[in-house]
Design an enzyme around this catalytic site. Structure first.
Site, PDB file in Angstrom:
ATOM      1  CD  GLU A 198       4.159  -0.960   6.852  1.00 58.88           C
ATOM      2  OE1 GLU A 198       3.417  -1.954   6.789  1.00 58.88           O
ATOM      3  OE2 GLU A 198       4.679  -0.559   7.911  1.00 58.88           O
ATOM      4  CB  ALA A 215      -1.201   5.173  15.358  1.00 59.17           C
ATOM      5  NE  ARG A 241       1.114  13.190  25.276  1.00 53.23           N
ATOM      6  CZ  ARG A 241       1.637  12.903  26.455  1.00 53.23           C
ATOM      7  NH1 ARG A 241       2.410  11.827  26.593  1.00 53.23           N
ATOM      8  NH2 ARG A 241       1.391  13.675  27.501  1.00 53.23           N
ATOM      9  CG  ASN A 283      -5.244  14.758  26.855  1.00 54.30           C
ATOM     10  OD1 ASN A 283      -6.244  14.141  27.188  1.00 54.30           O
ATOM     11  ND2 ASN A 283      -4.393  15.279  27.727  1.00 54.30           N
ATOM     12  CD  GLU A 331      -2.828  -1.068  -0.071  1.00 49.22           C
ATOM     13  OE1 GLU A 331      -3.272   0.043  -0.452  1.00 49.22           O
ATOM     14  OE2 GLU A 331      -3.051  -2.117  -0.673  1.00 49.22           O
TER      15      GLU A 331
END
Length: 344
Positions: free
Chosen positions: A221, A280, A317, A319, A205
């Protein structure tokens, strides 16, 4: 030192209107020796400037002989090979890195990047799109879209099928260049004009657009958009993406430094320095409001993501309680799995 930018001898495909559809250059030369140019001046009456010179078989033969006598055996060997071809042959000479003016010039510049002779943004690709005709890329090569129905019919009448793999301006890179030391799981997802550095793995991908790529090694990826360059040892996780100049990034040049990680389904619209991580599922755009945290996890300031562009050792990130985007020092720089990145 040569005063010329690049030259290349290639063969390609034309339509019935005598327009170039594509050109293949097996061995382009960046900053060529002036003696190569001297032969072209004498044999072809070349007067200088950027030009795509279509050659007869006799002209190819003469150039091969003169290059060999001048000591350019490597270049002469390709010229000899083209003598036997029934394909149109073109010698493209770029005195300067000016905006391309013809299809052969545009293809030469894309080849320079995929051959690793120039990095993304290292050649002038302004105005390239009108020079790249939209064609059907088939198992028999490039086919003009107006001629496609007839070619499909002729194939059927001969008990065959003309397979159309894509309809696009850009062909896949590996039909023209296969760089050393790479793994590409699905070659249709890497366009000509991509720079794929040694040690790069592109999974099924993964996608790399033209004028973009990786220094290598790295694991791709997700998507590397046009204009984006990814530094050594950086990974782009599954479903992750980078915002390129063609996908909303405007004039901002997006890049990733060394040792960065875009987590699965994450993305960035700002350039990252070295050893940065975006967790992520988090997509950072230039206008994203980001809370800056100190070593104790306390909020010390709130800025827009563009104010952090190019800085190193950052961990972005979200929260999980209030959804705020936060940034702190990335104390655990990503170490690539050496076994995963082996190519032999």
């Amino acid at each position: 030192m040569s005063n010329y930018f690049a030259i290349a001898l290639g063969c390609g495909t034309k339509n019935r209107k005598d327009n170039w559809l594509e050109v293949f250059y097996p061995d382009p030369s960046l900053n060529p020796d002036n003696k190569l140019i001297d032969v072209i001046r004498e044999e072809l009456d070349y007067q200088g400037g950027n030009a795509a010179l279509e050659l007869t078989h006799r002209q190819v033969q003469h150039i091969a002989r003169e290059w060999r006598e001048a000591g350019f055996e490597h270049e002469a060997s390709y010229a000899v090979a083209f003598q036997e071809s029934d394909r149109p042959v073109v010698l493209t000479v770029l005195e300067t890195d000016a905006e391309p003016a013809t299809t052969p010039e545009a293809y030469l510049k894309l080849h320079l990047i995929s051959h690793r002779l120039a990095k993304p943004h290292g050649v002038n690709l302004s105005g390239i799109f009108p020079l790249l005709p939209n064609v059907a890329w088939t198992n028999e090569g490039a086919v003009d879209l107006e001629e496609l129905p007839e070619r499909q019919l002729l194939a059927r009448l001969n008990g065959k099928v003309l397979e159309v793999n894509s309809v696009d301006k850009f062909p896949k890179m590996t039909d023209y260049v296969v760089p050393a030391g790479v793994r590409i799981a699905d070659t249709s997802r890497v366009r000509l004009g991509a720079y794929v550095g040694e040690g790069t793995t592109i999974m099924h991908e993964g996608f790399i657009n033209f004028n973009a790529g990786t220094e290598g090694p790295g694991m791709i990826e997700g998507r590397i958009s046009a204009g984006v360059f990814v530094g050594k040892g950086s990974d782009i996780g599954g479903g992750a993406s980078t915002m390129g100049t063609l996908s909303g990034g405007g004039n901002i040049i997006i890049s990733l430094g060394e040792g960065c990680l875009l987590g699965a389904n994450a993305g960035t619209g700002i350039p990252l320095g070295d050893r940065c991580t975006i967790e992520a599922g988090l997509y950072i755009t230039s206008g994203s409001k980001v809370q800056l945290l100190d070593d104790k996890g306390e909020i010390v300031n709130t800025v827009k993501a563009r104010d952090l562009a190019g800085q190193s050792d950052l961990l972005f990130r979200r929260n999980t309680t209030n959804g705020a985007v936060q940034c702190l020092t990335n104390k655990s720089a990503i170490a690539l799995n050496e076994e995963l990145h082996k190519h032999n």
